[in-house]
Every structure is written in structure tokens, then in C-alpha cells.
Design a protein around this motif. Structure first.
Motif, PDB file in Angstrom:
ATOM      1  N   TYR A 270      34.590  40.757  33.472  1.00 42.18           N
ATOM      2  CA  TYR A 270      35.899  40.121  33.283  1.00 42.18           C
ATOM      3  C   TYR A 270      36.797  40.968  32.397  1.00 42.18           C
ATOM      4  O   TYR A 270      37.978  41.204  32.726  1.00 42.18           O
ATOM      5  CB  TYR A 270      35.716  38.733  32.669  1.00 42.18           C
ATOM      6  CG  TYR A 270      37.023  38.072  32.285  1.00 42.18           C
ATOM      7  CD1 TYR A 270      37.965  37.745  33.255  1.00 42.18           C
ATOM      8  CD2 TYR A 270      37.309  37.777  30.958  1.00 42.18           C
ATOM      9  CE1 TYR A 270      39.165  37.143  32.908  1.00 42.18           C
ATOM     10  CE2 TYR A 270      38.502  37.173  30.600  1.00 42.18           C
ATOM     11  CZ  TYR A 270      39.426  36.857  31.578  1.00 42.18           C
ATOM     12  OH  TYR A 270      40.624  36.278  31.233  1.00 42.18           O
ATOM     13  N   LYS A 274      40.268  42.405  33.712  1.00 38.01           N
ATOM     14  CA  LYS A 274      41.326  41.482  33.288  1.00 38.01           C
ATOM     15  C   LYS A 274      42.708  42.127  33.252  1.00 38.01           C
ATOM     16  O   LYS A 274      43.693  41.492  33.652  1.00 38.01           O
ATOM     17  CB  LYS A 274      40.977  40.895  31.916  1.00 38.01           C
ATOM     18  CG  LYS A 274      41.998  39.878  31.408  1.00 38.01           C
ATOM     19  CD  LYS A 274      41.515  39.188  30.140  1.00 38.01           C
ATOM     20  CE  LYS A 274      41.371  40.153  28.993  1.00 38.01           C
ATOM     21  NZ  LYS A 274      41.057  39.468  27.714  1.00 38.01           N
ATOM     22  N   GLY A 277      44.754  41.656  36.399  1.00 39.86           N
ATOM     23  CA  GLY A 277      45.140  40.329  36.873  1.00 39.86           C
ATOM     24  C   GLY A 277      44.044  39.501  37.505  1.00 39.86           C
ATOM     25  O   GLY A 277      44.312  38.414  38.028  1.00 39.86           O
ATOM     26  N   PHE A 278      42.788  39.958  37.462  1.00 42.00           N
ATOM     27  CA  PHE A 278      41.705  39.206  38.098  1.00 42.00           C
ATOM     28  C   PHE A 278      41.217  38.082  37.188  1.00 42.00           C
ATOM     29  O   PHE A 278      41.066  38.263  35.980  1.00 42.00           O
ATOM     30  CB  PHE A 278      40.538  40.139  38.444  1.00 42.00           C
ATOM     31  CG  PHE A 278      40.863  41.128  39.516  1.00 42.00           C
ATOM     32  CD1 PHE A 278      40.791  40.775  40.850  1.00 42.00           C
ATOM     33  CD2 PHE A 278      41.281  42.412  39.187  1.00 42.00           C
ATOM     34  CE1 PHE A 278      41.117  41.684  41.844  1.00 42.00           C
ATOM     35  CE2 PHE A 278      41.604  43.329  40.166  1.00 42.00           C
ATOM     36  CZ  PHE A 278      41.527  42.964  41.507  1.00 42.00           C
ATOM     37  N   THR A 279      40.966  36.926  37.778  1.00 39.47           N
ATOM     38  CA  THR A 279      40.499  35.763  37.027  1.00 39.47           C
ATOM     39  C   THR A 279      38.982  35.784  36.914  1.00 39.47           C
ATOM     40  O   THR A 279      38.285  36.488  37.655  1.00 39.47           O
ATOM     41  CB  THR A 279      40.925  34.459  37.710  1.00 39.47           C
ATOM     42  OG1 THR A 279      40.276  34.378  38.994  1.00 39.47           O
ATOM     43  CG2 THR A 279      42.441  34.405  37.903  1.00 39.47           C
ATOM     44  N   GLU A 280      38.463  34.971  35.984  1.00 43.41           N
ATOM     45  CA  GLU A 280      37.010  34.858  35.841  1.00 43.41           C
ATOM     46  C   GLU A 280      36.365  34.368  37.131  1.00 43.41           C
ATOM     47  O   GLU A 280      35.279  34.823  37.501  1.00 43.41           O
ATOM     48  CB  GLU A 280      36.678  33.909  34.690  1.00 43.41           C
ATOM     49  CG  GLU A 280      36.729  34.545  33.315  1.00 43.41           C
ATOM     50  CD  GLU A 280      36.168  33.631  32.246  1.00 43.41           C
ATOM     51  OE1 GLU A 280      35.022  33.845  31.812  1.00 43.41           O
ATOM     52  OE2 GLU A 280      36.901  32.710  31.841  1.00 43.41           O
ATOM     53  N   SER A 300      43.905  39.939  43.198  1.00 41.20           N
ATOM     54  CA  SER A 300      44.721  39.431  42.097  1.00 41.20           C
ATOM     55  C   SER A 300      46.171  39.584  42.548  1.00 41.20           C
ATOM     56  O   SER A 300      46.438  40.187  43.596  1.00 41.20           O
ATOM     57  CB  SER A 300      44.464  40.243  40.820  1.00 41.20           C
ATOM     58  OG  SER A 300      45.170  41.475  40.845  1.00 41.20           O
TER      59      SER A 300
END
Length: 445
Positions: A270, A274, A277-280, A300
Motif C-alpha cells: 500500500y 499509494k 492513487g491506489f486504494t488498500e 487508480s
């Protein structure tokens, strides 16, 4: 040491600003911002005062503005004021009143700062605000970055009162005999931050009367740990994220084996991705899919990850899969997914060999043309190849990876035929022939 001396020391040690720099003070009329104005007035910085009237409290808000105006005259500094229809703004955007006020305030302050030549904007948040922010972040969910609370300096924003508690602010305001106004909304527990301030913190202070100082010290430790983590992540990225350039665009190849070996994997995965723009949740899906089947995508708003054999490939998004751009007539210039196209027509029959230029029999062109990405049912008649071919099979024949096929511009005639898969192949049915009178040229610039 006096509050004024502590203030000067905090500015210097925190490198918030230097003597002679121009500071725009955001002053609401409350005790915090009024004290900040007086502290800066006795400093070596040049200041101006800015006030926002959010038109939420009628005559009370007008009285706040009048007090701040008098303060600016008393200190003999420039005064800037504005008013917003905050409720209408919030309604139009479907956001809370608090969020609307924050957005409007910061946008206007930056406009004044830039246009009037100020170096920084000063916001009068103190140590209790610092603590409230940490507790709110914990309740709502946060990573290590959120445990740092409010940062004293971020870009052009400085917060020079974070060394003071609310009680110290109140005591200094009383000692100086400063005039200020309380905003009644600060005492309403319908707002989450006020509920933390009025209900939660007093209970916690029963366990630790020095709560603000203790939490502030912890946030310093969290901030130091965050710095160490970021250095480790920077080292990991420099080692694992191998940059390649493909058709003028950057992509990163990250070895699947290295991602699978991360420990603790969910946390580091993560933190590594992060910034893109990538979420968990998305990265949890990626972790579950490793090593996975080539072509699987994880997106993302700004980037897309693809599993491609032994690597995870990351590329910037150049166009949404459903983006469609129209070419309405000759002379149009349009952009799609980072590509630019220009349409022209002539009677010159000379064949151009540039792969970025496609020439068609103008008599067969139907406007408007469309530029889009490929679709599962797409077929065309590739120039130089026998018969009809599925576009997906055409990509395979050119060894175009699955993760890149959505970025290939597909030009569609007004009658629905695909006429060019740019820059790879045009459609055989639309080529120039001995009967062609005019040539329609589409160039990828």
C-alpha cells in the motif's frame, strides 16, 4: 520565556518564515487568529490581514468582519475581505458546509497571496487543533501519515501557533486585553471536531491532565517514524520500479517475486503504490492475484497496474476506456489519450510512408469520425492482409501486450467501420485507388 519570544523561536527553529518575508494572515476574529496577528505585528515580518465572510451567521458574521477590519487599521496593515454564498456552493457540489467553507477559503487566500506578492499564508491553528486532528484521523481511519496531525509548514501554508495550547492562547489574549469574537458554532456538538473537543478530550484529560503535551510529543515521534519509512520506500522504489519508455510513454516494471517477498506485504504494498492513487482494497486484490494471470488489471484514477508474466507493469492512464473524441470536419485538431490528431484533405496522391500519417479515399469518409479504444467485438480489414480480422487477434499478431491495447487509438468512420488502428494499420477498404479524386489525411502529431 514570553509567548512572543517562544513565537519567534518557533518561526526560526521550524523554518516557517524569515525576517522580511511577507505573510498573509487568515484572521477570523476569534482569539487564536487575533493573537496571531498581534504576535506577527511585533515580529520582523511584513503582514497583511485577510478575512472571509461565509454568510452563514447573518449579523454575527458581519460583526466578525468589522472587528477584523478594525484590527487591521489598529496594526496599520493591509486588509482584504471577501464574502461567499457558502450554502449554495456546498449544495451545488454535494459537500458539507464545513468542506465548502474550507475550499472557498483556501482558494481565495491563495489568490490574494499570489496576486499581492505574499510569501506565505498563516493559519492560526494551535496545539489543541493538532490533537483533535489526530483523534479524528484515528476515528475515521488513517495510515502513519495521518498520525502526524497538522504539519507546521506545507507548501505556502504555515501554522505558527502549534507550539501553544488553547489554554495558553486564552491566557495570553487575556493578559494583552485583546478584543475578539467567539463563533457560536464552535460550541455545537453536531460537528465531529467539536464533539472531539467538547466531549472526548475532557474525558481523556481525566486520565492525563497533560494530554495535549503528551499527544504532541507522540506525534513528533510518529512524524520521525514517517520520515524513516519514506526513506525506506524511496529506496525500495528506486530498486524495484524499473522505468521503460514505450512509444514515448513511461511505464514501470516491478518484479512479481519482489512484491511477493515484501514483509509485511499488505502495509508495504500500500505505501509503495499509494502515491499513484491506489486504494488498500485494490492493492489487496493485487496481492491476492499474485503471481496471477497476465493481463489482469488494477486501476487508480491516474495509473493502471497489469500483471505481465514475471512483472507487474504500471502505466499512467492516457485515456479512459470509454472516452470517445469526434472529428467533425476537415481541419479539426483533437486529442485522445495523449495522442493528437489533425485532419486534412488534398488532391495530392503521393503516398506518404510515415506510420503516423494515414491516407484515405476522401469519397468514402463519413463525418463525424470517432477516436476511441478497442472493443471486444471490433473487426476490420487490415491493409496488406487477407480478409477480415478481429482487432484482438490483430493485437496478438503484433505482440501488443494486453495491458497496452486499451491505449491504442482506434479511428472509426461515421458509418461504423474502423478505418485506422493508429499507428499500426489502416483499413484496406479505405485506401487510395486509381479512382480516388481527393485524399483525406489523418496525422498523429
Amino acid at each position: 520565556m514570553s509567548v512572543q519570544e517562544r513565537f519567534t523561536r518557533y518561526l526560526v527553529e521550524g523554518q516557517l518564515c524569515k525576517a522580511g518575508e511577507r505573510i498573509l494572515l487568515a484572521v477570523s476574529g476569534g482569539k487564536d487568529s487575533v493573537l496571531m496577528a498581534h504576535l506577527f505585528a511585533d515580529s520582523a515580518c511584513a503582514v497583511g490581514i485577510a478575512h472571509c465572510n461565509f454568510r452563514l451567521r447573518g449579523a454575527e458574521a458581519d460583526a466578525d468582519e468589522a472587528l477584523v477590519n478594525r484590527l487591521a487599521r489598529q496594526l496599520d496593515v493591509p486588509f482584504y475581505a471577501t464574502a461567499f454564498d457558502t450554502a449554495a456552493y456546498a449544495g451545488q457540489r454535494g459537500i458539507s458546509i464545513q468542506m465548502a467553507a474550507r475550499d472557498l477559503r483556501y482558494e481565495w487566500l491563495e489568490t490574494i497571496r499570489a496576486s499581492q506578492g505574499y510569501d506565505y499564508i498563516a493559519i492560526a491553528q494551535h496545539q489543541n487543533d493538532h490533537v483533535e486532528t489526530l483523534l479524528l484521523n484515528l476515528v475515521r481511519g488513517t495510515g502513519l501519515g495521518g498520525l502526524r496531525g497538522i504539519q507546521p509548514k506545507r507548501g505556502r501554508i504555515i501554522r505558527p501557533l502549534l507550539f501553544l495550547t488553547a489554554a495558553e492562547v486564552a491566557a495570553e489574549v487575556s493578559r494583552r486585553g485583546l478584543a475578539y469574537r467567539d463563533d457560536a458554532s464552535n460550541f455545537s456538538t453536531k460537528y465531529a471536531r467539536n464533539k472531539i473537543r467538547l466531549d472526548v478530550i475532557p474525558k481523556l484529560k481525566e486520565l492525563n491532565p497533560a494530554l495535549e503535551r503528551t499527544i504532541a510529543a507522540n506525534m513528533t515521534h510518529f512524524s520521525d517514524a514517517y520520515i524513516v519509512l519514506q526513506r525506506h520506500l524511496d529506496d525500495l522504489r528506486s530498486r524495484l520500479f524499473v522505468v521503460h519508455e514505450v512509444e514515448g510513454a513511461e511505464e514501470w516494471h516491478i518484479p512479481v517475486a519482489e512484491l511477493m517477498a515484501l514483509d509485511p506485504q499488505p502495509f508495504l504494498l500500500y505505501e509503495l503504490f499509494k502515491p499513484y492513487g491506489f486504494t488498500e482494497a485494490v492493492l489487496g486484490d493485487l496481492a491476492a492475484a499474485l503471481p496471477g494471470i497476465s493481463g489482469k488489471r488494477f486501476s487508480s484514477p491516474s495509473h493502471t497496474l497489469y500483471i505481465d508474466r514475471d512483472n507487474v507493469v504500471m502505466r499512467r492512464n492516457r485515456a479512459a476506456a470509454d472516452e470517445v473524441v469526434a472529428i467533425g470536419s476537415v481541419g479539426d485538431r483533437v486529442s485522445w489519450g495523449g495522442h493528437r490528431f489533425e485532419a486534412a484533405i488534398s488532391t495530392d496522391m503521393a503516398i506518404q510512408t510515415d506510420a503516423d500519417v494515414a491516407q484515405f479515399d476522401a469519397g468514402r469518409i463519413v463525418f463525424p469520425l470517432q477516436i476511441r479504444s478497442w472493443r471486444a467485438a471490433d473487426v476490420f480489414y487490415p491493409l496488406g492482409m487477407a480478409g477480415r480480422k478481429k482487432l484482438s487477434d490483430f493485437f496478438v499478431s503484433l505482440k501488443i501486450p494486453v495491458y497496452r491495447k486499451h491505449e491504442v487509438p482506434v479511428v472509426v468512420n461515421g458509418n461504423g467501420d474502423i478505418i485506422w488502428v493508429a499507428p499500426y494499420r489502416m483499413d484496406n477498404r479505405y485506401k487510395i485507388t486509381s479512382e480516388t479524386k481527393k485524399v483525406f489525411t489523418l496525422a498523429r502529431l
